[in-house]
Write an enzyme that holds these catalytic residues in place. Structure first.
Site, PDB file in Angstrom:
ATOM      1  N   LYS A   1      35.133  41.977 -27.608  1.00 41.60           N
ATOM      2  CA  LYS A   1      35.955  41.213 -26.678  1.00 41.60           C
ATOM      3  C   LYS A   1      35.961  41.907 -25.319  1.00 41.60           C
ATOM      4  O   LYS A   1      36.140  43.117 -25.227  1.00 41.60           O
ATOM      5  CB  LYS A   1      37.385  41.100 -27.214  1.00 41.60           C
ATOM      6  CG  LYS A   1      38.328  40.356 -26.269  1.00 41.60           C
ATOM      7  CD  LYS A   1      39.749  40.336 -26.806  1.00 41.60           C
ATOM      8  CE  LYS A   1      40.686  39.675 -25.818  1.00 41.60           C
ATOM      9  NZ  LYS A   1      42.104  39.673 -26.288  1.00 41.60           N
TER      10      LYS A   1
ATOM     11  N   LYS B   1      51.771  51.844 -29.431  1.00 41.55           N
ATOM     12  CA  LYS B   1      51.724  53.182 -28.836  1.00 41.55           C
ATOM     13  C   LYS B   1      52.317  54.223 -29.780  1.00 41.55           C
ATOM     14  O   LYS B   1      51.782  55.323 -29.934  1.00 41.55           O
ATOM     15  CB  LYS B   1      52.477  53.196 -27.497  1.00 41.55           C
ATOM     16  CG  LYS B   1      51.634  52.736 -26.326  1.00 41.55           C
ATOM     17  CD  LYS B   1      52.069  53.382 -25.033  1.00 41.55           C
ATOM     18  CE  LYS B   1      51.057  53.109 -23.934  1.00 41.55           C
ATOM     19  NZ  LYS B   1      51.390  53.811 -22.676  1.00 41.55           N
TER      20      LYS B   1
ATOM     21  N   LYS C   1      39.269  45.518 -20.107  1.00 38.63           N
ATOM     22  CA  LYS C   1      39.203  46.727 -19.278  1.00 38.63           C
ATOM     23  C   LYS C   1      39.299  47.976 -20.140  1.00 38.63           C
ATOM     24  O   LYS C   1      38.657  48.984 -19.864  1.00 38.63           O
ATOM     25  CB  LYS C   1      40.332  46.728 -18.251  1.00 38.63           C
ATOM     26  CG  LYS C   1      40.298  45.607 -17.226  1.00 38.63           C
ATOM     27  CD  LYS C   1      41.405  45.788 -16.194  1.00 38.63           C
ATOM     28  CE  LYS C   1      41.537  44.558 -15.299  1.00 38.63           C
ATOM     29  NZ  LYS C   1      42.326  43.495 -15.923  1.00 38.63           N
TER      30      LYS C   1
END
Length: 325
Positions: free
Chosen positions: A190, A110, A193
């Site tokens: 892959k 992040k 979500k």
């Protein structure tokens, strides 16, 4: 041997979740002492909608039970129903080095992408360590990309044991999940979500057919031979098919005269058959929400008993008063 695994309720489970992990978790139940929890506390770092989190948590329980998790063979519970884990987290936080957490993948990724990281994300690995250590877990099934979590857990446990001069926390080992069932998504990447390329385990028949039909294929004419090994449809079909069934469809590809529409329909039928019984069980369970809650509460009671034993061991080592439940 005690086995532990947790799964976040950040959305409905998809084929990647099942073939990559859940199927292998379920194979361990009955042979070991298995603890499986729905990680709703972890999900708070990404879900800010209370109603959505409650629904996702219920859906996760329904999915796992429908897929074959047996409460008589394994302990299923909500993470937040075991407050001993969050109390243990604080004890572990007091011995965890900042430098260790700064190296953890989720936080580093992040920061590298310029995305604000809150304290929950930064200390996430400590809560995960508490999840594992609270039950004297010996084996934790994880993917290759999650091995670091077990290494951090061992580091934290060793520091706690060293500080307080005893073997208060057991050191777990990682069982790396079989990587042969990596699942590709509808775009060939892959299945995830975050990529928006998933196929849910219990999609409606109409939605499932639509998603499978949306899978992109090359422009090879119907009459021409095709290579099954480079086709995403065939890769997905192998998840459901026996070796003999795979050989039959592969021969159809290579012989020519088969369009990709036929391959898509074959995949659709295989998926519907594979999850058919689980789909029926899920429909039945969805009509019994009180029963599902009873299963989760019974699991939490069993988990709390073990977690309290471990927590009391650690509190006593620290000089804190212990409490029975």
């Amino acid at each position: 041997m005690r086995v532990l695994s947790g799964i976040q309720p950040t959305g409905r489970f998809h084929w990647g979740n099942y073939f990559g992990a859940i199927r292998q978790y379920l194979a361990l139940q009955g042979h070991e002492q298995s603890f499986y929890f729905i990680a709703d506390l972890h999900a708070l770092t990404t879900i800010r909608d209370a109603a959505l989190l409650r629904q996702n948590t219920l859906d996760a329980a329904l999915d796992l039970l429908a897929l074959g998790l047996d409460p008589e063979k394994a302990t299923l519970f909500r993470q937040s129903d075991v407050p001993e884990v969050t109390e243990l987290t604080w004890l572990l936080m007091t011995v965890t080095q900042m430098s260790l957490l700064e190296k953890c993948h989720a936080y580093k990724d992040k920061v590298a992408r310029g995305i604000p990281a809150d304290a929950g994300l930064f200390t996430y690995p400590v809560l995960m360590a508490a999840d594992i250590l609270a039950y004297d877990s010996e084996v934790v099934p994880v993917g290759v990309d999650q091995v670091q979590h077990i290494e951090v857990t061992r580091d934290v446990a060793q520091r706690f044991n060293s500080f307080y001069g005893g073997e208060f926390l057991k050191l777990p080992t990682a069982r790396v999940l079989d990587d042969s069932a990596k699942v590709v998504g509808t775009d060939g990447e892959k299945m995830s979500k975050s990529y928006g390329n998933t196929i849910e385990l219990f999609e409606s028949a109409k939605s499932l057919k639509k998603k499978i039909n949306s899978i992109k294929t090359d422009s090879t004419p119907v009459e021409s031979p095709k290579n099954p090994e480079t086709c995403h449809l065939f890769t997905l079909y192998k998840l459901f098919a026996t070796t003999e069934q795979q050989e039959v469809l592969a021969a159809r590809y290579r012989a020519g005269g088969m369009g990709y529409g036929e391959a898509k329909n074959t995949l659709y039928e295989a998926a519907m058959e594979h999850f058919g019984a689980a789909r029926a069980r899920r429909d039945e369970l969805a009509l019994q929400p009180d029963h599902v809650q009873e299963i989760l509460q019974a699991g939490a009671a069993k988990a709390r008993k073990k977690a309290r034993e471990v927590l009391n061991r650690c509190k006593s080592a620290c000089g804190l008063a212990i409490q029975e439940i």
